[in-house]
Scaffold this active site. Structure first.
Site, PDB file in Angstrom:
ATOM      1  N   ASP A 293      71.490   6.165  -9.251  1.00 32.62           N
ATOM      2  CA  ASP A 293      72.274   6.655 -10.239  1.00 32.62           C
ATOM      3  C   ASP A 293      73.727   6.246 -10.140  1.00 32.62           C
ATOM      4  O   ASP A 293      73.997   5.445  -9.014  1.00 32.62           O
ATOM      5  CB  ASP A 293      72.345   8.242 -10.046  1.00 32.62           C
ATOM      6  CG  ASP A 293      72.848   8.857 -11.319  1.00 32.62           C
ATOM      7  OD1 ASP A 293      73.211   8.165 -12.171  1.00 32.62           O
ATOM      8  OD2 ASP A 293      72.287  10.294 -11.557  1.00 32.62           O
TER       9      ASP A 293
HETATM   10  C1  BGC Z   1      73.578  10.439 -14.730  1.00 30.55           C
HETATM   11  C2  BGC Z   1      72.130   9.369 -15.109  1.00 30.55           C
HETATM   12  C3  BGC Z   1      72.629   8.280 -16.165  1.00 30.55           C
HETATM   13  C4  BGC Z   1      73.572   7.406 -15.504  1.00 30.55           C
HETATM   14  C5  BGC Z   1      74.281   6.198 -16.629  1.00 30.55           C
HETATM   15  C6  BGC Z   1      74.681   9.497 -14.223  1.00 30.55           C
HETATM   16  O1  BGC Z   1      75.936  10.204 -14.244  1.00 30.55           O
HETATM   17  O2  BGC Z   1      73.234  11.163 -13.778  1.00 30.55           O
HETATM   18  O3  BGC Z   1      71.112  10.177 -15.296  1.00 30.55           O
HETATM   19  O4  BGC Z   1      71.559   7.621 -16.522  1.00 30.55           O
HETATM   20  O5  BGC Z   1      74.959   8.304 -15.328  1.00 30.55           O
HETATM   21  O6  BGC Z   1      74.679   6.842 -17.706  1.00 30.55           O
END
Ligand code: BGC
Length: 738
Positions: free
Chosen positions: A218
């Site tokens: 993530d």
């Molecule tokens: C989120 C993800 C997301 C990523 C990119 C993170 O803060 O938890 O679900 O895909 O950001 O935007």
């Protein structure tokens, strides 16, 4: 080495690292789960600027309420078409974490409190995405069930709950749809960050489940990058500006990391780039058709919770007044990384006025930035009351955007006070009150639902939700959604409430496997609206339940069908409609604690009036099993099984009992094994039984739970220490043979 290490992390927020020298391009990835959020080149990194317009489909909470795998696959295909048109190779979604508590701020982005339902639906979406040659990144692996302290929280989960609930969603998706990638979660599981959890990323994911795709982090989820590479984490996103790549290179140089681990990670990165990189962003798109699909999905997502006196569908719009700012300023998606810049945006008021020009409207409450925000509350209420007098009110209520978002959890289940005040004000004077709810996760209805005639839960229905609701209330479409999450009567009855969201950096999943309806039923707590519930404009009858059970042998594979339930569903009403029969199983003779009822299959059937269909639902050995913490494997046992077909988890229409035969579970015997455990072991029991002959039937019960090493202590006449030692020596050979 440096060049190889550079491939381990993104080149920026949304691209992998290109290597010009070798002609290796940069692969573009993008959120999100229910519509693309592609940032224009040179956009701000945090993604706060508007993204390129894309179709905003209903969020996962809504899509899950369709229980319709075919529709989910269709949406997956549409998402992939838009990704292809925008040069995106991998979509960062779907988010599939289980809804442990109704308060999780990201529940709108997740599917269900039930792992089978979440897994089947998400797998269908992934299959749709990938059928168009775009990769899906299933997230957040694993146990990311809250937003509070999400980057550090340590989720303490027992082995059985992890396997049966939290991991099984991912396991099912991998088995069904082979996603190109998984995105690991920020949090720790039992003391280890997911991004460096060897057990999770290698032993379970790759060795047990055979996943051969890539694992990315993530955004910013790296804790110790070197440990991560060794644990099986491939790609760090976004770029850490070379910092972590340098640490990995140093670790290889100083022999703290095996270069083979690095090679394995970058091989997976290169494979992903080779497979999913898009060279030709130009791609014809029919955004009109996608909007239409979004409308169909919004319509299918709506759950008719209550419909007293057949308040819906409306026979006409002549005496109707629309009240509630959300009819004009729709709440249609959630906040955070999944936020889409829609290609169009319908609202219910305009859609209803297209059917009945001049339909009266009052906002009733303000929403930030809406035209009503400048009026005092009292004035809004007074006008709403005046407009409602003697009329049928379509009352739009819900959670304002600030109430649920990525990044924090909700504090309570209630609708805003000004929405509830409006409801009571309108109720006093209206002839009928029909509530249309817009929220991304369950809200409490118990304090007001007896005051209204009908309730339709729209969830966050995406850009075409307005048109969908107009068609649903007028009967042009029929509601067909079923709850994928329980609507509890109050927060205090919910099993997660004892622990959520933890404290001092740790949250204990104390309810174990008793998540959602499993726990509510175990505790005998009746919710306002149960899991699986949803009314329609027609009626169904379920008849002729039969179950066929095959004997499980040592050779029965986990994916082999063991139980087949068959029955008939008839549309007994006068309208076309969708039935969703649900198969629940209960295990009456289980040696471990099991939920009273577990969803083990379902069907989505669209039936004409009078039409009947014969349904078969098959259950595999794996789906009949529990996770045995003593053998660390899936286990089925001989015993009676209650087979139930329900219209919800509380509304059981058909029931029968059958018996499953399975080989006995032979646990390795020790001196600490009980008499009962020895008894289950034929070879061993033959040897122990003669010593216990002195015990009559009346006293035998006393022995059953006794570890055999206690026999010489408590009943020396029965078995001496010497005899026990001899017995154990003999048994060791028998146990190892079995
Ligand atoms: C989120 C993800 C997301 C990523 C990119 C993170 O803060 O938890 O679900 O895909 O950001 O935007």
């Amino acid at each position: 080495l440096e060049e190889k290490c550079s491939l381990l992390s993104g080149s920026d927020f949304w691209h992998t690292q290109p290597v010009e020298r070798l002609g290796i391009p940069a692969l573009m990835v993008s959120d999100g789960p229910h519509g693309l959020r592609r940032q224009a080149e040179n956009a701000d990194e945090m993604g706060l600027e508007e993204s390129v317009p894309a179709t905003c489909f209903p969020t996962a909470a809504a899509l899950a309420s369709t229980w319709d795998v075919t529709l989910l696959t269709e949406i997956g295909r549409a998402l992939a078409e838009e990704a292809t048109a925008q040069g995106v190779g991998v979509i960062l979604g779907p988010g599939v974490n289980l809804k442990l508590s109704p308060l999780c701020g990201r529940n709108f982005e997740y599917f269900s409190e039930d792992p089978l339902l979440a897994g089947e639906l998400a797998a269908a979406l992934v299959a749709g995405i990938q059928s168009e040659g775009v990769g899906a990144s299933v997230k957040h692996f694993a146990a990311n069930n809250q937003e509070t302290d999400r980057m550090r929280i340590n989720a303490r989960i027992d082995e059985r709950a992890l396997r049966e609930m939290y991991l099984s969603v991912f396991e099912r998706i991998i088995e069904r749809a082979c996603p190109a990638t998984l995105m690991c979660s920020y949090n720790q599981i039992n003391g280890t960050y997911s991004s460096e959890n060897h057990w999770l990323l290698t032993e379970v994911l790759r060795k047990e489940w055979g996943f051969d795709g890539l694992v990315m982090t993530d955004w910013g989820a790296v804790h110790d990058r070197v440990a991560g590479v060794a644990a099986g984490l491939d790609l760090e996103m976004p770029s850490s500006r070379g910092w972590n790549d340098r640490l990995v290179a140093e670790a290889v140089r100083s022999d703290l990391l095996d270069e083979a681990d690095l090679d394995r990670a970058i091989t997976r990165v290169l494979r992903l780039v080779a497979r999913y990189h898009r060279q030709t962003p130009e791609h014809p798109l029919d955004l009109g058709a996608h909007h239409e699909l979004a409308r169909k999905a919004a319509s299918r997502s709506a759950v008719l919770l209550k419909n007293e006196g057949t308040a819906l569908p409306l026979s006409g719009l002549g005496d109707v007044v629309v009240i509630g700012e959300m009819a004009r300023t729709p709440r249609y998606q959630g906040a955070g990384s999944s936020q889409v810049n829609p290609t169009r945006l319908d609202n219910a008021l305009d859609a209803l006025r297209r059917k009945h020009p001049g339909l009266p409207f009052e906002p009733g409450y303000p929403l930030p930035g809406s035209p009503a925000a400048t009026f005092p509350n009292g004035e809004l209420l007074r006008r709403a009351q005046e407009a409602a007098a003697g009329r049928t009110v379509l009352l739009f209520l819900g959670l304002p955007a600030a109430d649920e978002s990525e990044g924090y959890d909700r504090q309570h289940l209630s609708l805003p006070a000004d929405h509830v005040d409006l409801l009571h004000t309108v109720r006093r004077v209206a002839s009928k009150v029909i509530v249309l709810l817009s929220n991304g996760a369950a809200v409490e209805t118990a304090s007001w639902h007896t005051d209204v005639d009908a309730i339709m839960e729209l969830w966050l229905p995406g850009q075409a939700g307005g048109e969908a609701v107009a068609r649903l209330v007028t009967g042009e479409d029929s509601p067909s959604g079923r709850l994928a999450e329980t609507i509890p009567e109050k927060l205090e009855q919910h099993p997660a409430q004892l622990n959520f969201p933890g404290e001092a950096g740790e949250v204990r999943y104390g309810e174990g496997i008793f998540v959602g309806y499993r726990g509510l039923q175990k505790l005998g707590n009746r919710p306002s609206y149960p899991f699986g519930h949803g009314l329609t404009y027609t009626t169904f009858e379920f008849t002729d339940l039969q179950a066929e059970v095959a004997e499980v042998t040592l050779d029965t594979g986990l994916d082999e069908v063991v139980l087949t339930a068959s029955f008939t569903v008839v549309n007994t009403g006068s309208r076309r409609g969708v039935a969703v029969p649900q198969l629940y199983l209960g295990y009456l003779d289980s040696s471990v604690d099991r939920p009273p009822r577990e969803l083990r299959g379902f069907q989505h059937l669209e039936l004409e009036p009078g039409e009947s269909v014969h349904v078969e639902i098959r259950v595999t050995r794996r789906d009949l099993s529990f996770w045995d913490v003593r053998t660390h494997s899936w286990c089925v046992e001989t015993g009676r099984i209650r087979v139930e077909i329900g219209a919800s988890a509380e509304d059981i229409k058909l029931r029968l009992e059958t018996t499953l035969l399975a080989p006995p579970r032979l646990l390795p015997l020790t001196e600490w094994s009980t008499v009962t455990e020895w008894r289950q072991h034929p070879g061993a029991w033959e040897k122990l039984e003669p010593f216990l002959a002195a015990f009559g039937e009346e006293t035998e019960f006393f022995l059953l739970d006794l570890p055999v090493c206690k026999l010489p202590l408590m009943f020396e006449d029965t078995l001496t220490f010497d005899q026990l030692t001899e017995l154990l020596a003999e048994i060791r050979t028998i146990s190892s043979v079995s």
